[in-house]
Design a protein around this motif. Sequence first.
Motif, short mmCIF file in Angstrom:
data_model
loop_
_atom_site.label_atom_id
_atom_site.label_comp_id
_atom_site.label_asym_id
_atom_site.label_seq_id
_atom_site.Cartn_x
_atom_site.Cartn_y
_atom_site.Cartn_z
N PRO A 1 60.59 59.50 42.56
CA PRO A 1 61.86 59.29 41.85
C PRO A 1 61.62 58.89 40.41
CG PRO A 1 61.33 57.38 43.18
CD PRO A 1 60.28 58.41 43.49
N PRO A 2 62.60 59.11 39.54
CA PRO A 2 62.48 58.63 38.16
C PRO A 2 62.57 57.11 38.14
CG PRO A 2 64.68 59.47 38.54
CD PRO A 2 63.89 59.79 39.78
N LEU A 3 61.94 56.50 37.17
CA LEU A 3 61.95 55.04 37.09
C LEU A 3 63.07 54.57 36.16
CD1 LEU A 3 58.09 54.45 36.93
CD2 LEU A 3 59.60 54.58 38.94
N ASP A 4 64.26 55.10 36.40
CA ASP A 4 65.41 54.79 35.53
C ASP A 4 66.55 54.14 36.29
OD1 ASP A 4 66.32 56.88 37.08
OD2 ASP A 4 66.73 58.24 35.41
N GLY A 5 66.30 53.72 37.53
CA GLY A 5 67.34 53.07 38.32
C GLY A 5 68.14 54.02 39.18
N THR A 6 67.90 55.32 39.06
CA THR A 6 68.62 56.29 39.90
C THR A 6 68.37 56.02 41.37
OG1 THR A 6 68.42 57.97 38.17
CG2 THR A 6 68.94 58.74 40.39
N VAL A 7 67.13 55.70 41.70
CA VAL A 7 66.72 55.38 43.07
C VAL A 7 66.10 53.98 43.04
CG1 VAL A 7 65.14 56.01 44.94
CG2 VAL A 7 66.32 57.80 43.63
N ALA B 1 42.09 57.01 46.65
CA ALA B 1 42.24 57.88 45.48
C ALA B 1 41.61 57.22 44.25
CB ALA B 1 43.71 58.17 45.21
N ARG B 2 40.82 57.99 43.51
CA ARG B 2 40.32 57.52 42.22
C ARG B 2 41.47 57.56 41.21
NH1 ARG B 2 35.88 60.89 43.78
NH2 ARG B 2 33.97 59.68 44.14
N VAL B 3 41.62 56.50 40.43
CA VAL B 3 42.74 56.42 39.51
C VAL B 3 42.27 55.91 38.15
CG1 VAL B 3 44.45 56.03 41.32
CG2 VAL B 3 43.31 54.06 40.26
N ASP B 4 43.00 56.27 37.11
CA ASP B 4 42.83 55.72 35.77
C ASP B 4 43.84 54.59 35.58
OD1 ASP B 4 40.79 57.52 35.01
OD2 ASP B 4 42.31 59.07 34.59
N ALA B 5 43.72 53.89 34.47
CA ALA B 5 44.71 52.86 34.14
C ALA B 5 46.08 53.51 34.01
CB ALA B 5 44.31 52.16 32.85
N GLY B 6 47.10 52.84 34.51
CA GLY B 6 48.45 53.37 34.42
C GLY B 6 49.34 52.84 35.52
N THR B 7 50.54 53.41 35.61
CA THR B 7 51.53 53.04 36.62
C THR B 7 51.58 54.11 37.70
OG1 THR B 7 52.87 51.81 35.04
CG2 THR B 7 53.98 52.54 37.04
N TYR B 8 51.64 53.69 38.95
CA TYR B 8 51.67 54.62 40.07
C TYR B 8 52.87 54.31 40.96
CZ TYR B 8 47.10 55.95 38.45
OH TYR B 8 46.08 56.41 37.66
N VAL B 9 53.41 55.37 41.57
CA VAL B 9 54.60 55.25 42.41
C VAL B 9 54.20 55.53 43.85
CG1 VAL B 9 56.97 56.03 42.78
CG2 VAL B 9 55.99 56.07 40.47
N VAL B 10 54.51 54.59 44.74
CA VAL B 10 54.10 54.66 46.14
C VAL B 10 55.34 54.76 47.01
CG1 VAL B 10 52.90 53.48 48.03
CG2 VAL B 10 52.02 53.31 45.68
N GLY B 11 55.35 55.71 47.94
CA GLY B 11 56.45 55.86 48.88
C GLY B 11 55.96 55.69 50.30
N VAL B 12 56.78 55.04 51.14
CA VAL B 12 56.44 54.86 52.55
C VAL B 12 57.72 55.01 53.38
CG1 VAL B 12 56.70 52.34 52.44
CG2 VAL B 12 55.28 53.37 54.23
N TRP B 13 57.61 55.66 54.52
CA TRP B 13 58.74 55.83 55.43
C TRP B 13 58.19 56.02 56.83
CZ3 TRP B 13 56.92 59.40 52.06
CH2 TRP B 13 56.58 60.67 52.54
N LYS B 14 59.09 56.12 57.79
CA LYS B 14 58.67 56.27 59.18
C LYS B 14 59.34 57.48 59.80
CE LYS B 14 60.64 53.87 62.49
NZ LYS B 14 61.70 54.78 62.97
N TYR B 15 58.68 58.05 60.80
CA TYR B 15 59.29 59.13 61.57
C TYR B 15 60.31 58.55 62.54
CZ TYR B 15 56.10 62.78 60.02
OH TYR B 15 55.42 63.69 59.28
N GLY B 16 61.36 59.33 62.81
CA GLY B 16 62.33 58.95 63.81
C GLY B 16 63.48 58.13 63.26
N GLU B 17 64.48 57.91 64.13
CA GLU B 17 65.68 57.19 63.73
C GLU B 17 65.44 55.68 63.76
OE1 GLU B 17 68.27 58.82 62.63
OE2 GLU B 17 67.35 60.76 63.09
N GLY B 18 66.38 54.94 63.18
CA GLY B 18 66.32 53.49 63.22
C GLY B 18 65.35 52.92 62.21
N LEU B 19 65.17 51.59 62.29
CA LEU B 19 64.30 50.87 61.39
C LEU B 19 63.02 50.45 62.11
CD1 LEU B 19 66.95 48.57 59.66
CD2 LEU B 19 66.00 50.72 58.79
N GLY B 20 61.97 50.26 61.34
CA GLY B 20 60.70 49.80 61.90
C GLY B 20 59.91 49.06 60.84
N LEU B 21 59.18 48.05 61.25
CA LEU B 21 58.39 47.26 60.31
C LEU B 21 57.08 47.97 60.01
CD1 LEU B 21 57.97 44.69 58.65
CD2 LEU B 21 56.95 43.65 60.69
#
Length: 399
Positions: free
Chosen positions: A286-292, A367-387
């Motif tokens: 997502p863009p880092l502008d508050g849209t998401v 992952a090998r990375v350089d200096a900078g900002t990175y965006v990480v996403g995490v989600w789960k398969y299936g319905e409902g919530l899970g820790l």
Amino acid sequence: MARRSLFQPAALSFLLLGIAAPAFAQDLCGGTGAGGQWIGGNESSSDITTADNFREQMALVLGGNDYVALFTLSAATDVRLEAAGRGAGDPMIDLLHADGRLILSDDDSGGNAAARAETSLDAGTYCMAMRSYDGGPMTAFVRIGRQDHAPLTEGISLQGDPGTSGTCSEAMPIGPLGSSVTGSAFDTPYWSFTLDSPTAVTITAMNESADPVITLFDAAENYIAENDDYDGLNSRIDMTEPLGAGTYCIALDALSDDSAPITLTVSAYNPQAALLAVYDRGDAAPPLDGTVPVTELGLVSTRIRQDVNASASASWFTIDVDTPGLLVLEAIGNASADPVLVIFDDLGREIGRNDDYGNGLDSLIAARVDAGTYVVGVWKYGEGLGLIRLLIERYVPAQ
């Protein structure tokens, strides 16, 4: 089932991911073009409008990376895009416009776990991204051609499966745009809708227990589009170019349970909603502008741990790295939650994706990375919530 014409030397080349991308491609398709290769070997040979035959490559996908094929159209053209994995490979494909807009996605419409999409596109440059469904290594054939070229895959609609012919005469009307109906594929395999004026539309079929497949035909029963597994096991067709006024029919099939109720919706295509759905699925950063909503986790000095009350929609985080090094990210599911993990750089280029690392359901990316900002996403398969417990560790090179 034997594949047809997999090796045709005039059209086939081999690609191992990791070859340097053309410089111009770094910002193409919202950054997805970084690492991309011309499907025909160079730009002029990748114009599908004028190509004497389809263009094809064999790609080795490693470490959750995407293979990206670049192609151009010198005029409006009806195209076919396909990916067929070798052995047990299960490819997924996305088609993106040069400006980064997602045009379509597909998983299994080629049959036998292959991906396939047919659509009409205007002149321009496009990116076709392919990845493995489970994030594992995979070798696959990728073919892009016009619809008059020979196909790579059989296609679900060519295999004699129920619910894949456009019998509009048997279709039940859905109602005006925005209407939803619920029924099983066994009881009502055909539905229809009517457009009073040219309109771009979105069609969804929802119920993962049924694993629906939808196929769109015009009133003369000419095939238009097909989808399976756009969002999990649910299906979606986005006709971003307006369909003409007239009646259309939808063939509804269920791969898992044809008696399970499926909610079918036909609505006007909403570009903003479609883009937000891409972010929810983790297909783009997502863009880092508050849209998401994005949570800032700050500088990774050594280790960050974050608990996520995860759903099927991606939760997003940013992290900062001040010197080059190695990032190791883990998503650990609690109470049998099945997490998926992805990381992008600040330009939206995917640098890692994983599901089901090792023999378990947890996910891991190194992952090998350089200096900078990175965006990480995490989600789960299936319905409902899970820790899900998100762990981010940083390692620096030995001096």
